[in-house]
Design an enzyme around this catalytic site. Structure first.
Site, PDB file in Angstrom:
ATOM      1  N   ASP A   9      94.930  77.344  12.474  1.00  0.00           N
ATOM      2  CA  ASP A   9      96.059  77.620  11.578  1.00  0.00           C
ATOM      3  C   ASP A   9      95.966  79.009  10.961  1.00  0.00           C
ATOM      4  O   ASP A   9      96.946  79.764  10.952  1.00  0.00           O
ATOM      5  CB  ASP A   9      96.108  76.572  10.465  1.00  0.00           C
ATOM      6  CG  ASP A   9      96.762  75.280  10.911  1.00  0.00           C
ATOM      7  OD1 ASP A   9      97.706  75.329  11.711  1.00  0.00           O
ATOM      8  OD2 ASP A   9      96.334  74.210  10.446  1.00  0.00           O
ATOM      9  N   THR A  10      94.800  79.337  10.421  1.00  0.00           N
ATOM     10  CA  THR A  10      94.686  80.625   9.741  1.00  0.00           C
ATOM     11  C   THR A  10      94.697  81.784  10.728  1.00  0.00           C
ATOM     12  O   THR A  10      95.230  82.857  10.417  1.00  0.00           O
ATOM     13  CB  THR A  10      93.432  80.676   8.865  1.00  0.00           C
ATOM     14  OG1 THR A  10      92.289  80.271   9.635  1.00  0.00           O
ATOM     15  CG2 THR A  10      93.566  79.743   7.675  1.00  0.00           C
TER      16      THR A  10
END
Length: 397
Positions: free
Chosen positions: A172-173
């Site tokens: 996600d990051t």
């Protein structure tokens, strides 16, 4: 943030994302001065409001970070009136960030063709598991799945166990970071062309960007990189070593650094054909690591760190949050800051990064309450108080 010294001051970002990837992209943009308007359904707010491995007095400790510097607007995009308000808002924006499953915006009549007809300068960052095109584009995709498809998960963990995962959502990051980078490229291009465009950021492709040379290693050399636990294959010494009261990381795989390490320890390894060269150390990695571990295991972490520092050998502690909060270097660089929160007091969190010398970013406030800015934002686009009351009664806002 409204400080004109902020590098992105004056830009308006609409965030339609949930959980991590889209919101992290918008968080990065907000840290450097954009006005970020986070839109959530009034009856189904972002689940991240309740996320986190631990809570304080029932409050999420994740939300103050992922939603920092943002304004909160409630808007039901499943209803035509909500969609119409989004169009009004998009006409005033520079960037729209979304991480719905591909096709969702189009079903709501809010696809890029519609939004660009209203605002040709709009940059639309679309984050998804598999991208906006291709045979798997419509599939649901979370970070864990993207990390596996992109080759990362297979390599994490011990060789005799199932693949492991990091304790944070790397996929996600990573994707949020690439989406923010793509957004900045699109904004830069807009300065020349006058037009916005779509930024297509897929989780699995973001992960693939970090896997170094594993694809040609197989395609050209027939080798699949396997799980290797705490070491990097054939790069030695570079790993975790036990101490009497903890553990350290030592990275001394270059010849000059290795000679310093050997001299510090008082060993003749630099002249030993098993260890004198990079290839030799790679061939005998396990034996070398055992020898170093025998030396570190008889010493404290502070002793190993001080000796390594005195001899110019890269070495560091294996920190948890406890140590990071007390780390003098982290404090000096303000890598952890404290942000006021109405219910939690001061919340320590990561500072703004990267650091810009002339136009640094900053954090003005922690994540807002649901709908805290709805009235002000709608008033700014011409929706008066009586109309807002009607929309609230209908569950649109």
């Amino acid at each position: 943030m409204t400080d004109q010294k902020s590098p992105l001051a004056g830009l308006r970002v609409i965030e339609l994302g949930q959980l991590i990837a889209g919101p992290f992209c918008a968080q990065l943009l907000g840290d450097f001065g954009t006005e970020v308007i986070k839109i959530e359904a009034p009856d189904a707010p972002d689940p991240a409001r309740g996320w986190g491995a631990a809570k304080k007095d029932g409050h999420s400790l994740f939300w103050p970070i992922i939603a920092r510097n943002k304004k909160s607007l409630t808007l039901n995009l499943r209803e035509p009136e909500g969609q119409a308000l989004l169009k009004q808002l998009a006409a005033t924006a520079d960037v729209l960030v979304e991480n719905f499953r591909p096709g969702t915006l189009e079903r709501w009549g809010l696809g890029p063709d519609v939004l660009h007809a209203l605002n040709p300068r709009l940059v639309i960052a679309r984050i998804s598991g598999y991208g906006q095109t291709g045979p798997e584009s419509a599939k649901a995709g979370y970070a864990s799945v993207g990390e596996a498809k992109g080759g990362l998960r297979y390599m994490i963990g011990e060789p005799d166990r199932l693949p492991a995962r990091a304790g944070v959502s790397l996929g996600d990051t990573m994707t949020g970071t690439f989406a923010a980078l793509g957004t900045m490229m699109a904004l830069f291009a807009r300065e020349r062309t006058g037009r916005g465009q779509v930024v297509d950021a897929a989780i699995y492709e973001s992960v693939m960007a970090f896997i170094e040379s594993i694809i040609p290693e197989y395609a050209l050399a027939g080798q699949i990189r396997e799980r290797t636990g705490p070491i990097l294959p054939r790069v030695a010494p570079s790993g975790v070593y036990p101490c009497a009261d903890g553990m350290v990381i030592i990275g001394a795989n270059q010849d000059t650094l290795f000679r310093r390490l050997a001299s510090m320890i008082g060993a003749d390894w630099a002249d030993d054909p098993r260890f004198a060269t990079h290839d030799g150390r790679g061939d005998n990695q396990h034996e070398l690591d055992e020898k170093i571990a025998a030396w570190t295991g008889e010493r404290t972490v502070d002793d190993v760190l001080s000796q390594c520092e005195a001899n110019g050998v890269p070495c560091g502690p294996v920190n948890t949050a406890r140590e990071m909060l007390e780390d003098a270097h982290i404090k000096a660089r303000e890598a952890i800051i404290r942000v006021a929160h109405p219910m939690l007091g001061e919340v320590p969190m990561q500072g703004v990064f990267p650091k810009l010398s002339d136009t640094p970013g900053r954090v003005d406030h922690a994540g807002p309450a649901l709908g805290a800015d709805t009235a002000r934002i709608l008033t700014s686009i011409g929706v008066d108080a009586s109309e807002q009351a009607r929309l609230r009664e209908k569950g649109i806002i």
